[in-house]
Scaffold this motif. Structure first.
Motif, short mmCIF file in Angstrom:
data_model
loop_
_atom_site.label_atom_id
_atom_site.label_comp_id
_atom_site.label_asym_id
_atom_site.label_seq_id
_atom_site.Cartn_x
_atom_site.Cartn_y
_atom_site.Cartn_z
N THR A 158 0.80 -1.23 0.00
CA THR A 158 0.00 0.00 0.00
C THR A 158 0.82 1.27 0.00
O THR A 158 0.31 2.33 -0.35
CB THR A 158 -0.89 0.06 1.26
N GLY A 159 2.06 1.21 0.47
CA GLY A 159 2.78 2.44 0.79
C GLY A 159 2.27 2.96 2.12
O GLY A 159 1.24 2.50 2.65
N TRP A 160 2.99 3.91 2.70
CA TRP A 160 2.61 4.48 4.00
C TRP A 160 1.35 5.31 3.85
O TRP A 160 1.23 6.13 2.93
CB TRP A 160 3.74 5.35 4.55
N HIS A 161 0.38 5.12 4.76
CA HIS A 161 -0.88 5.85 4.70
C HIS A 161 -1.58 5.79 6.06
O HIS A 161 -1.19 5.03 6.93
CB HIS A 161 -1.80 5.27 3.62
N ASP A 162 -2.64 6.59 6.21
CA ASP A 162 -3.53 6.44 7.36
C ASP A 162 -4.97 6.51 6.87
O ASP A 162 -5.21 6.69 5.67
CB ASP A 162 -3.24 7.46 8.47
N HIS A 163 -5.90 6.33 7.78
CA HIS A 163 -7.32 6.32 7.44
C HIS A 163 -8.06 7.47 8.12
O HIS A 163 -9.24 7.36 8.45
CB HIS A 163 -7.94 4.97 7.82
N ALA A 164 -7.33 8.55 8.38
CA ALA A 164 -7.89 9.78 8.94
C ALA A 164 -8.66 9.50 10.23
O ALA A 164 -8.12 8.89 11.13
CB ALA A 164 -8.73 10.49 7.90
N GLU A 165 -9.89 9.92 10.29
CA GLU A 165 -10.71 9.83 11.50
C GLU A 165 -11.37 8.47 11.71
O GLU A 165 -12.17 8.30 12.63
CB GLU A 165 -11.79 10.91 11.47
N SER A 166 -11.08 7.51 10.86
CA SER A 166 -11.70 6.18 10.97
C SER A 166 -10.83 5.24 11.80
O SER A 166 -9.62 5.26 11.70
CB SER A 166 -11.90 5.57 9.59
N HIS A 167 -11.48 4.41 12.62
CA HIS A 167 -10.78 3.30 13.24
C HIS A 167 -11.09 2.07 12.40
O HIS A 167 -11.99 2.10 11.56
CB HIS A 167 -11.17 3.11 14.72
N GLY A 168 -10.33 1.01 12.56
CA GLY A 168 -10.56 -0.13 11.69
C GLY A 168 -9.88 -1.39 12.15
O GLY A 168 -9.35 -1.48 13.26
N ALA A 169 -9.92 -2.37 11.25
CA ALA A 169 -9.31 -3.67 11.51
C ALA A 169 -9.08 -4.36 10.17
O ALA A 169 -9.76 -4.06 9.18
CB ALA A 169 -10.21 -4.52 12.39
N PHE A 170 -8.11 -5.26 10.15
CA PHE A 170 -7.96 -6.13 8.98
C PHE A 170 -7.44 -7.48 9.43
O PHE A 170 -6.84 -7.61 10.49
CB PHE A 170 -7.08 -5.49 7.90
N ALA A 171 -7.73 -8.49 8.61
CA ALA A 171 -7.29 -9.86 8.90
C ALA A 171 -6.88 -10.51 7.59
O ALA A 171 -7.49 -10.29 6.54
CB ALA A 171 -8.41 -10.66 9.56
N THR A 172 -5.86 -11.34 7.67
CA THR A 172 -5.38 -12.08 6.51
C THR A 172 -6.19 -13.36 6.38
O THR A 172 -6.40 -14.08 7.35
CB THR A 172 -3.88 -12.41 6.68
N ALA A 173 -6.64 -13.63 5.15
CA ALA A 173 -7.41 -14.85 4.87
C ALA A 173 -6.53 -15.91 4.22
O ALA A 173 -6.73 -17.11 4.43
CB ALA A 173 -8.59 -14.52 3.96
N ALA A 174 -5.59 -15.48 3.38
CA ALA A 174 -4.70 -16.42 2.67
C ALA A 174 -3.36 -15.74 2.48
O ALA A 174 -3.27 -14.51 2.37
CB ALA A 174 -5.31 -16.78 1.31
N GLY A 175 -2.29 -16.54 2.44
CA GLY A 175 -0.96 -15.98 2.30
C GLY A 175 -0.51 -15.31 3.59
O GLY A 175 -1.01 -15.64 4.67
N GLU A 176 0.41 -14.38 3.47
CA GLU A 176 0.91 -13.66 4.64
C GLU A 176 1.13 -12.21 4.28
O GLU A 176 1.65 -11.90 3.21
CB GLU A 176 2.22 -14.28 5.13
N LEU A 177 0.72 -11.32 5.18
CA LEU A 177 0.94 -9.89 5.00
C LEU A 177 1.85 -9.38 6.11
O LEU A 177 1.83 -9.90 7.23
CB LEU A 177 -0.38 -9.12 5.03
N LYS A 178 2.63 -8.39 5.78
CA LYS A 178 3.48 -7.71 6.76
C LYS A 178 2.94 -6.30 6.94
O LYS A 178 2.65 -5.61 5.96
CB LYS A 178 4.92 -7.66 6.26
N GLU A 179 2.81 -5.89 8.20
CA GLU A 179 2.41 -4.52 8.48
C GLU A 179 3.56 -3.82 9.18
O GLU A 179 4.05 -4.28 10.21
CB GLU A 179 1.19 -4.46 9.39
N ASN A 180 4.00 -2.70 8.61
CA ASN A 180 4.92 -1.78 9.27
C ASN A 180 4.06 -0.62 9.76
O ASN A 180 3.24 -0.10 9.00
CB ASN A 180 5.98 -1.26 8.31
N SER A 181 4.22 -0.23 11.02
CA SER A 181 3.41 0.86 11.54
C SER A 181 4.23 1.74 12.47
O SER A 181 5.35 1.40 12.83
CB SER A 181 2.18 0.30 12.29
N LEU A 182 3.64 2.87 12.81
CA LEU A 182 4.28 3.82 13.72
C LEU A 182 3.51 3.82 15.04
O LEU A 182 2.28 3.95 15.04
CB LEU A 182 4.26 5.23 13.14
N ALA A 183 4.21 3.67 16.14
CA ALA A 183 3.60 3.64 17.46
C ALA A 183 3.57 5.05 18.05
O ALA A 183 4.05 5.29 19.15
CB ALA A 183 4.35 2.69 18.37
#
Length: 183
Positions: free
Chosen positions: A75-100
């Motif tokens: 995706t490249g670095w991004h945010d979702h502004a005022e939205s909260h959210g969630a995601f889950a992997t269904a197949a394969g593997e995803l890597k998430e890099n994030s800022l704390a």
């Protein structure tokens, strides 16, 4: 000139209840259940050249997506502004890099990040995560041969996505996208 940002504790699953609005925990439950639905996952057309997506009906008026990730995409670095959210992997593997850290919502173009704010997680099938508003991250399928598939949900529905570039400790706002840009 860039603005330094200090690491502050972030509680990604905290979302206030707003007249029946789904919480981040409820969105996480939805994306995990959807990611386990093999018929739903099999219905997504996969393209070897680019990401594919299908809009889903999310709980409580949330915006939800089923997304296919060819090998080597992200995706490249991004945010979702005022939205909260969630995601889950269904197949394969995803890597998430994030800022704390919590970033200012507006009024900046470039920020200098302090050391120790980077987080990394690997999300295989059935694994997911919830996040709060202004969560800055990038999601990647680093496989060289396997597609990944994931389910994402956001509340309120995405008003915009801010896209960033990252060079070392410098985060730069590059673009603001609105729903009409991606739907």
């Amino acid at each position: 000139m860039s603005q330094p940002v200090s690491a502050q504790p972030v509680s990604p699953s905290v979302a206030t209840r707003d007249s029946g609005a789904p919480t981040a925990a409820e969105l996480l439950d939805f994306v995990r259940r959807s990611a386990a639905d093999q018929d739903l996952i099999a219905s997504l057309p996969l393209d070897p050249e680019g990401r594919t997506w299908v809009r889903l009906k999310g709980p409580g008026g949330s915006e939800a997506w089923l997304i296919g990730w060819p090998p080597g995409t992200g995706t490249g670095w991004h945010d979702h502004a005022e939205s909260h959210g969630a995601f889950a992997t269904a197949a394969g593997e995803l890597k998430e890099n994030s800022l704390a850290v919590r970033l200012p919502a507006s009024g900046w173009r470039t920020l200098e990040l302090n050391e120790g704010v980077d987080r990394e997680r690997q999300l295989g099938p059935g694994r997911g995560r919830a996040f709060g508003k202004h969560h800055v991250h990038e999601v990647l399928n680093e496989s060289v041969s396997e597609h990944a598939v994931s389910v994402h949900a956001y509340y309120p529905p995405l008003p915009l996505i801010r896209r960033f570039s990252r060079s070392g400790e410098v985060l730069r706002l590059e673009q603001v996208e609105r729903p009409e840009d991606w739907q």
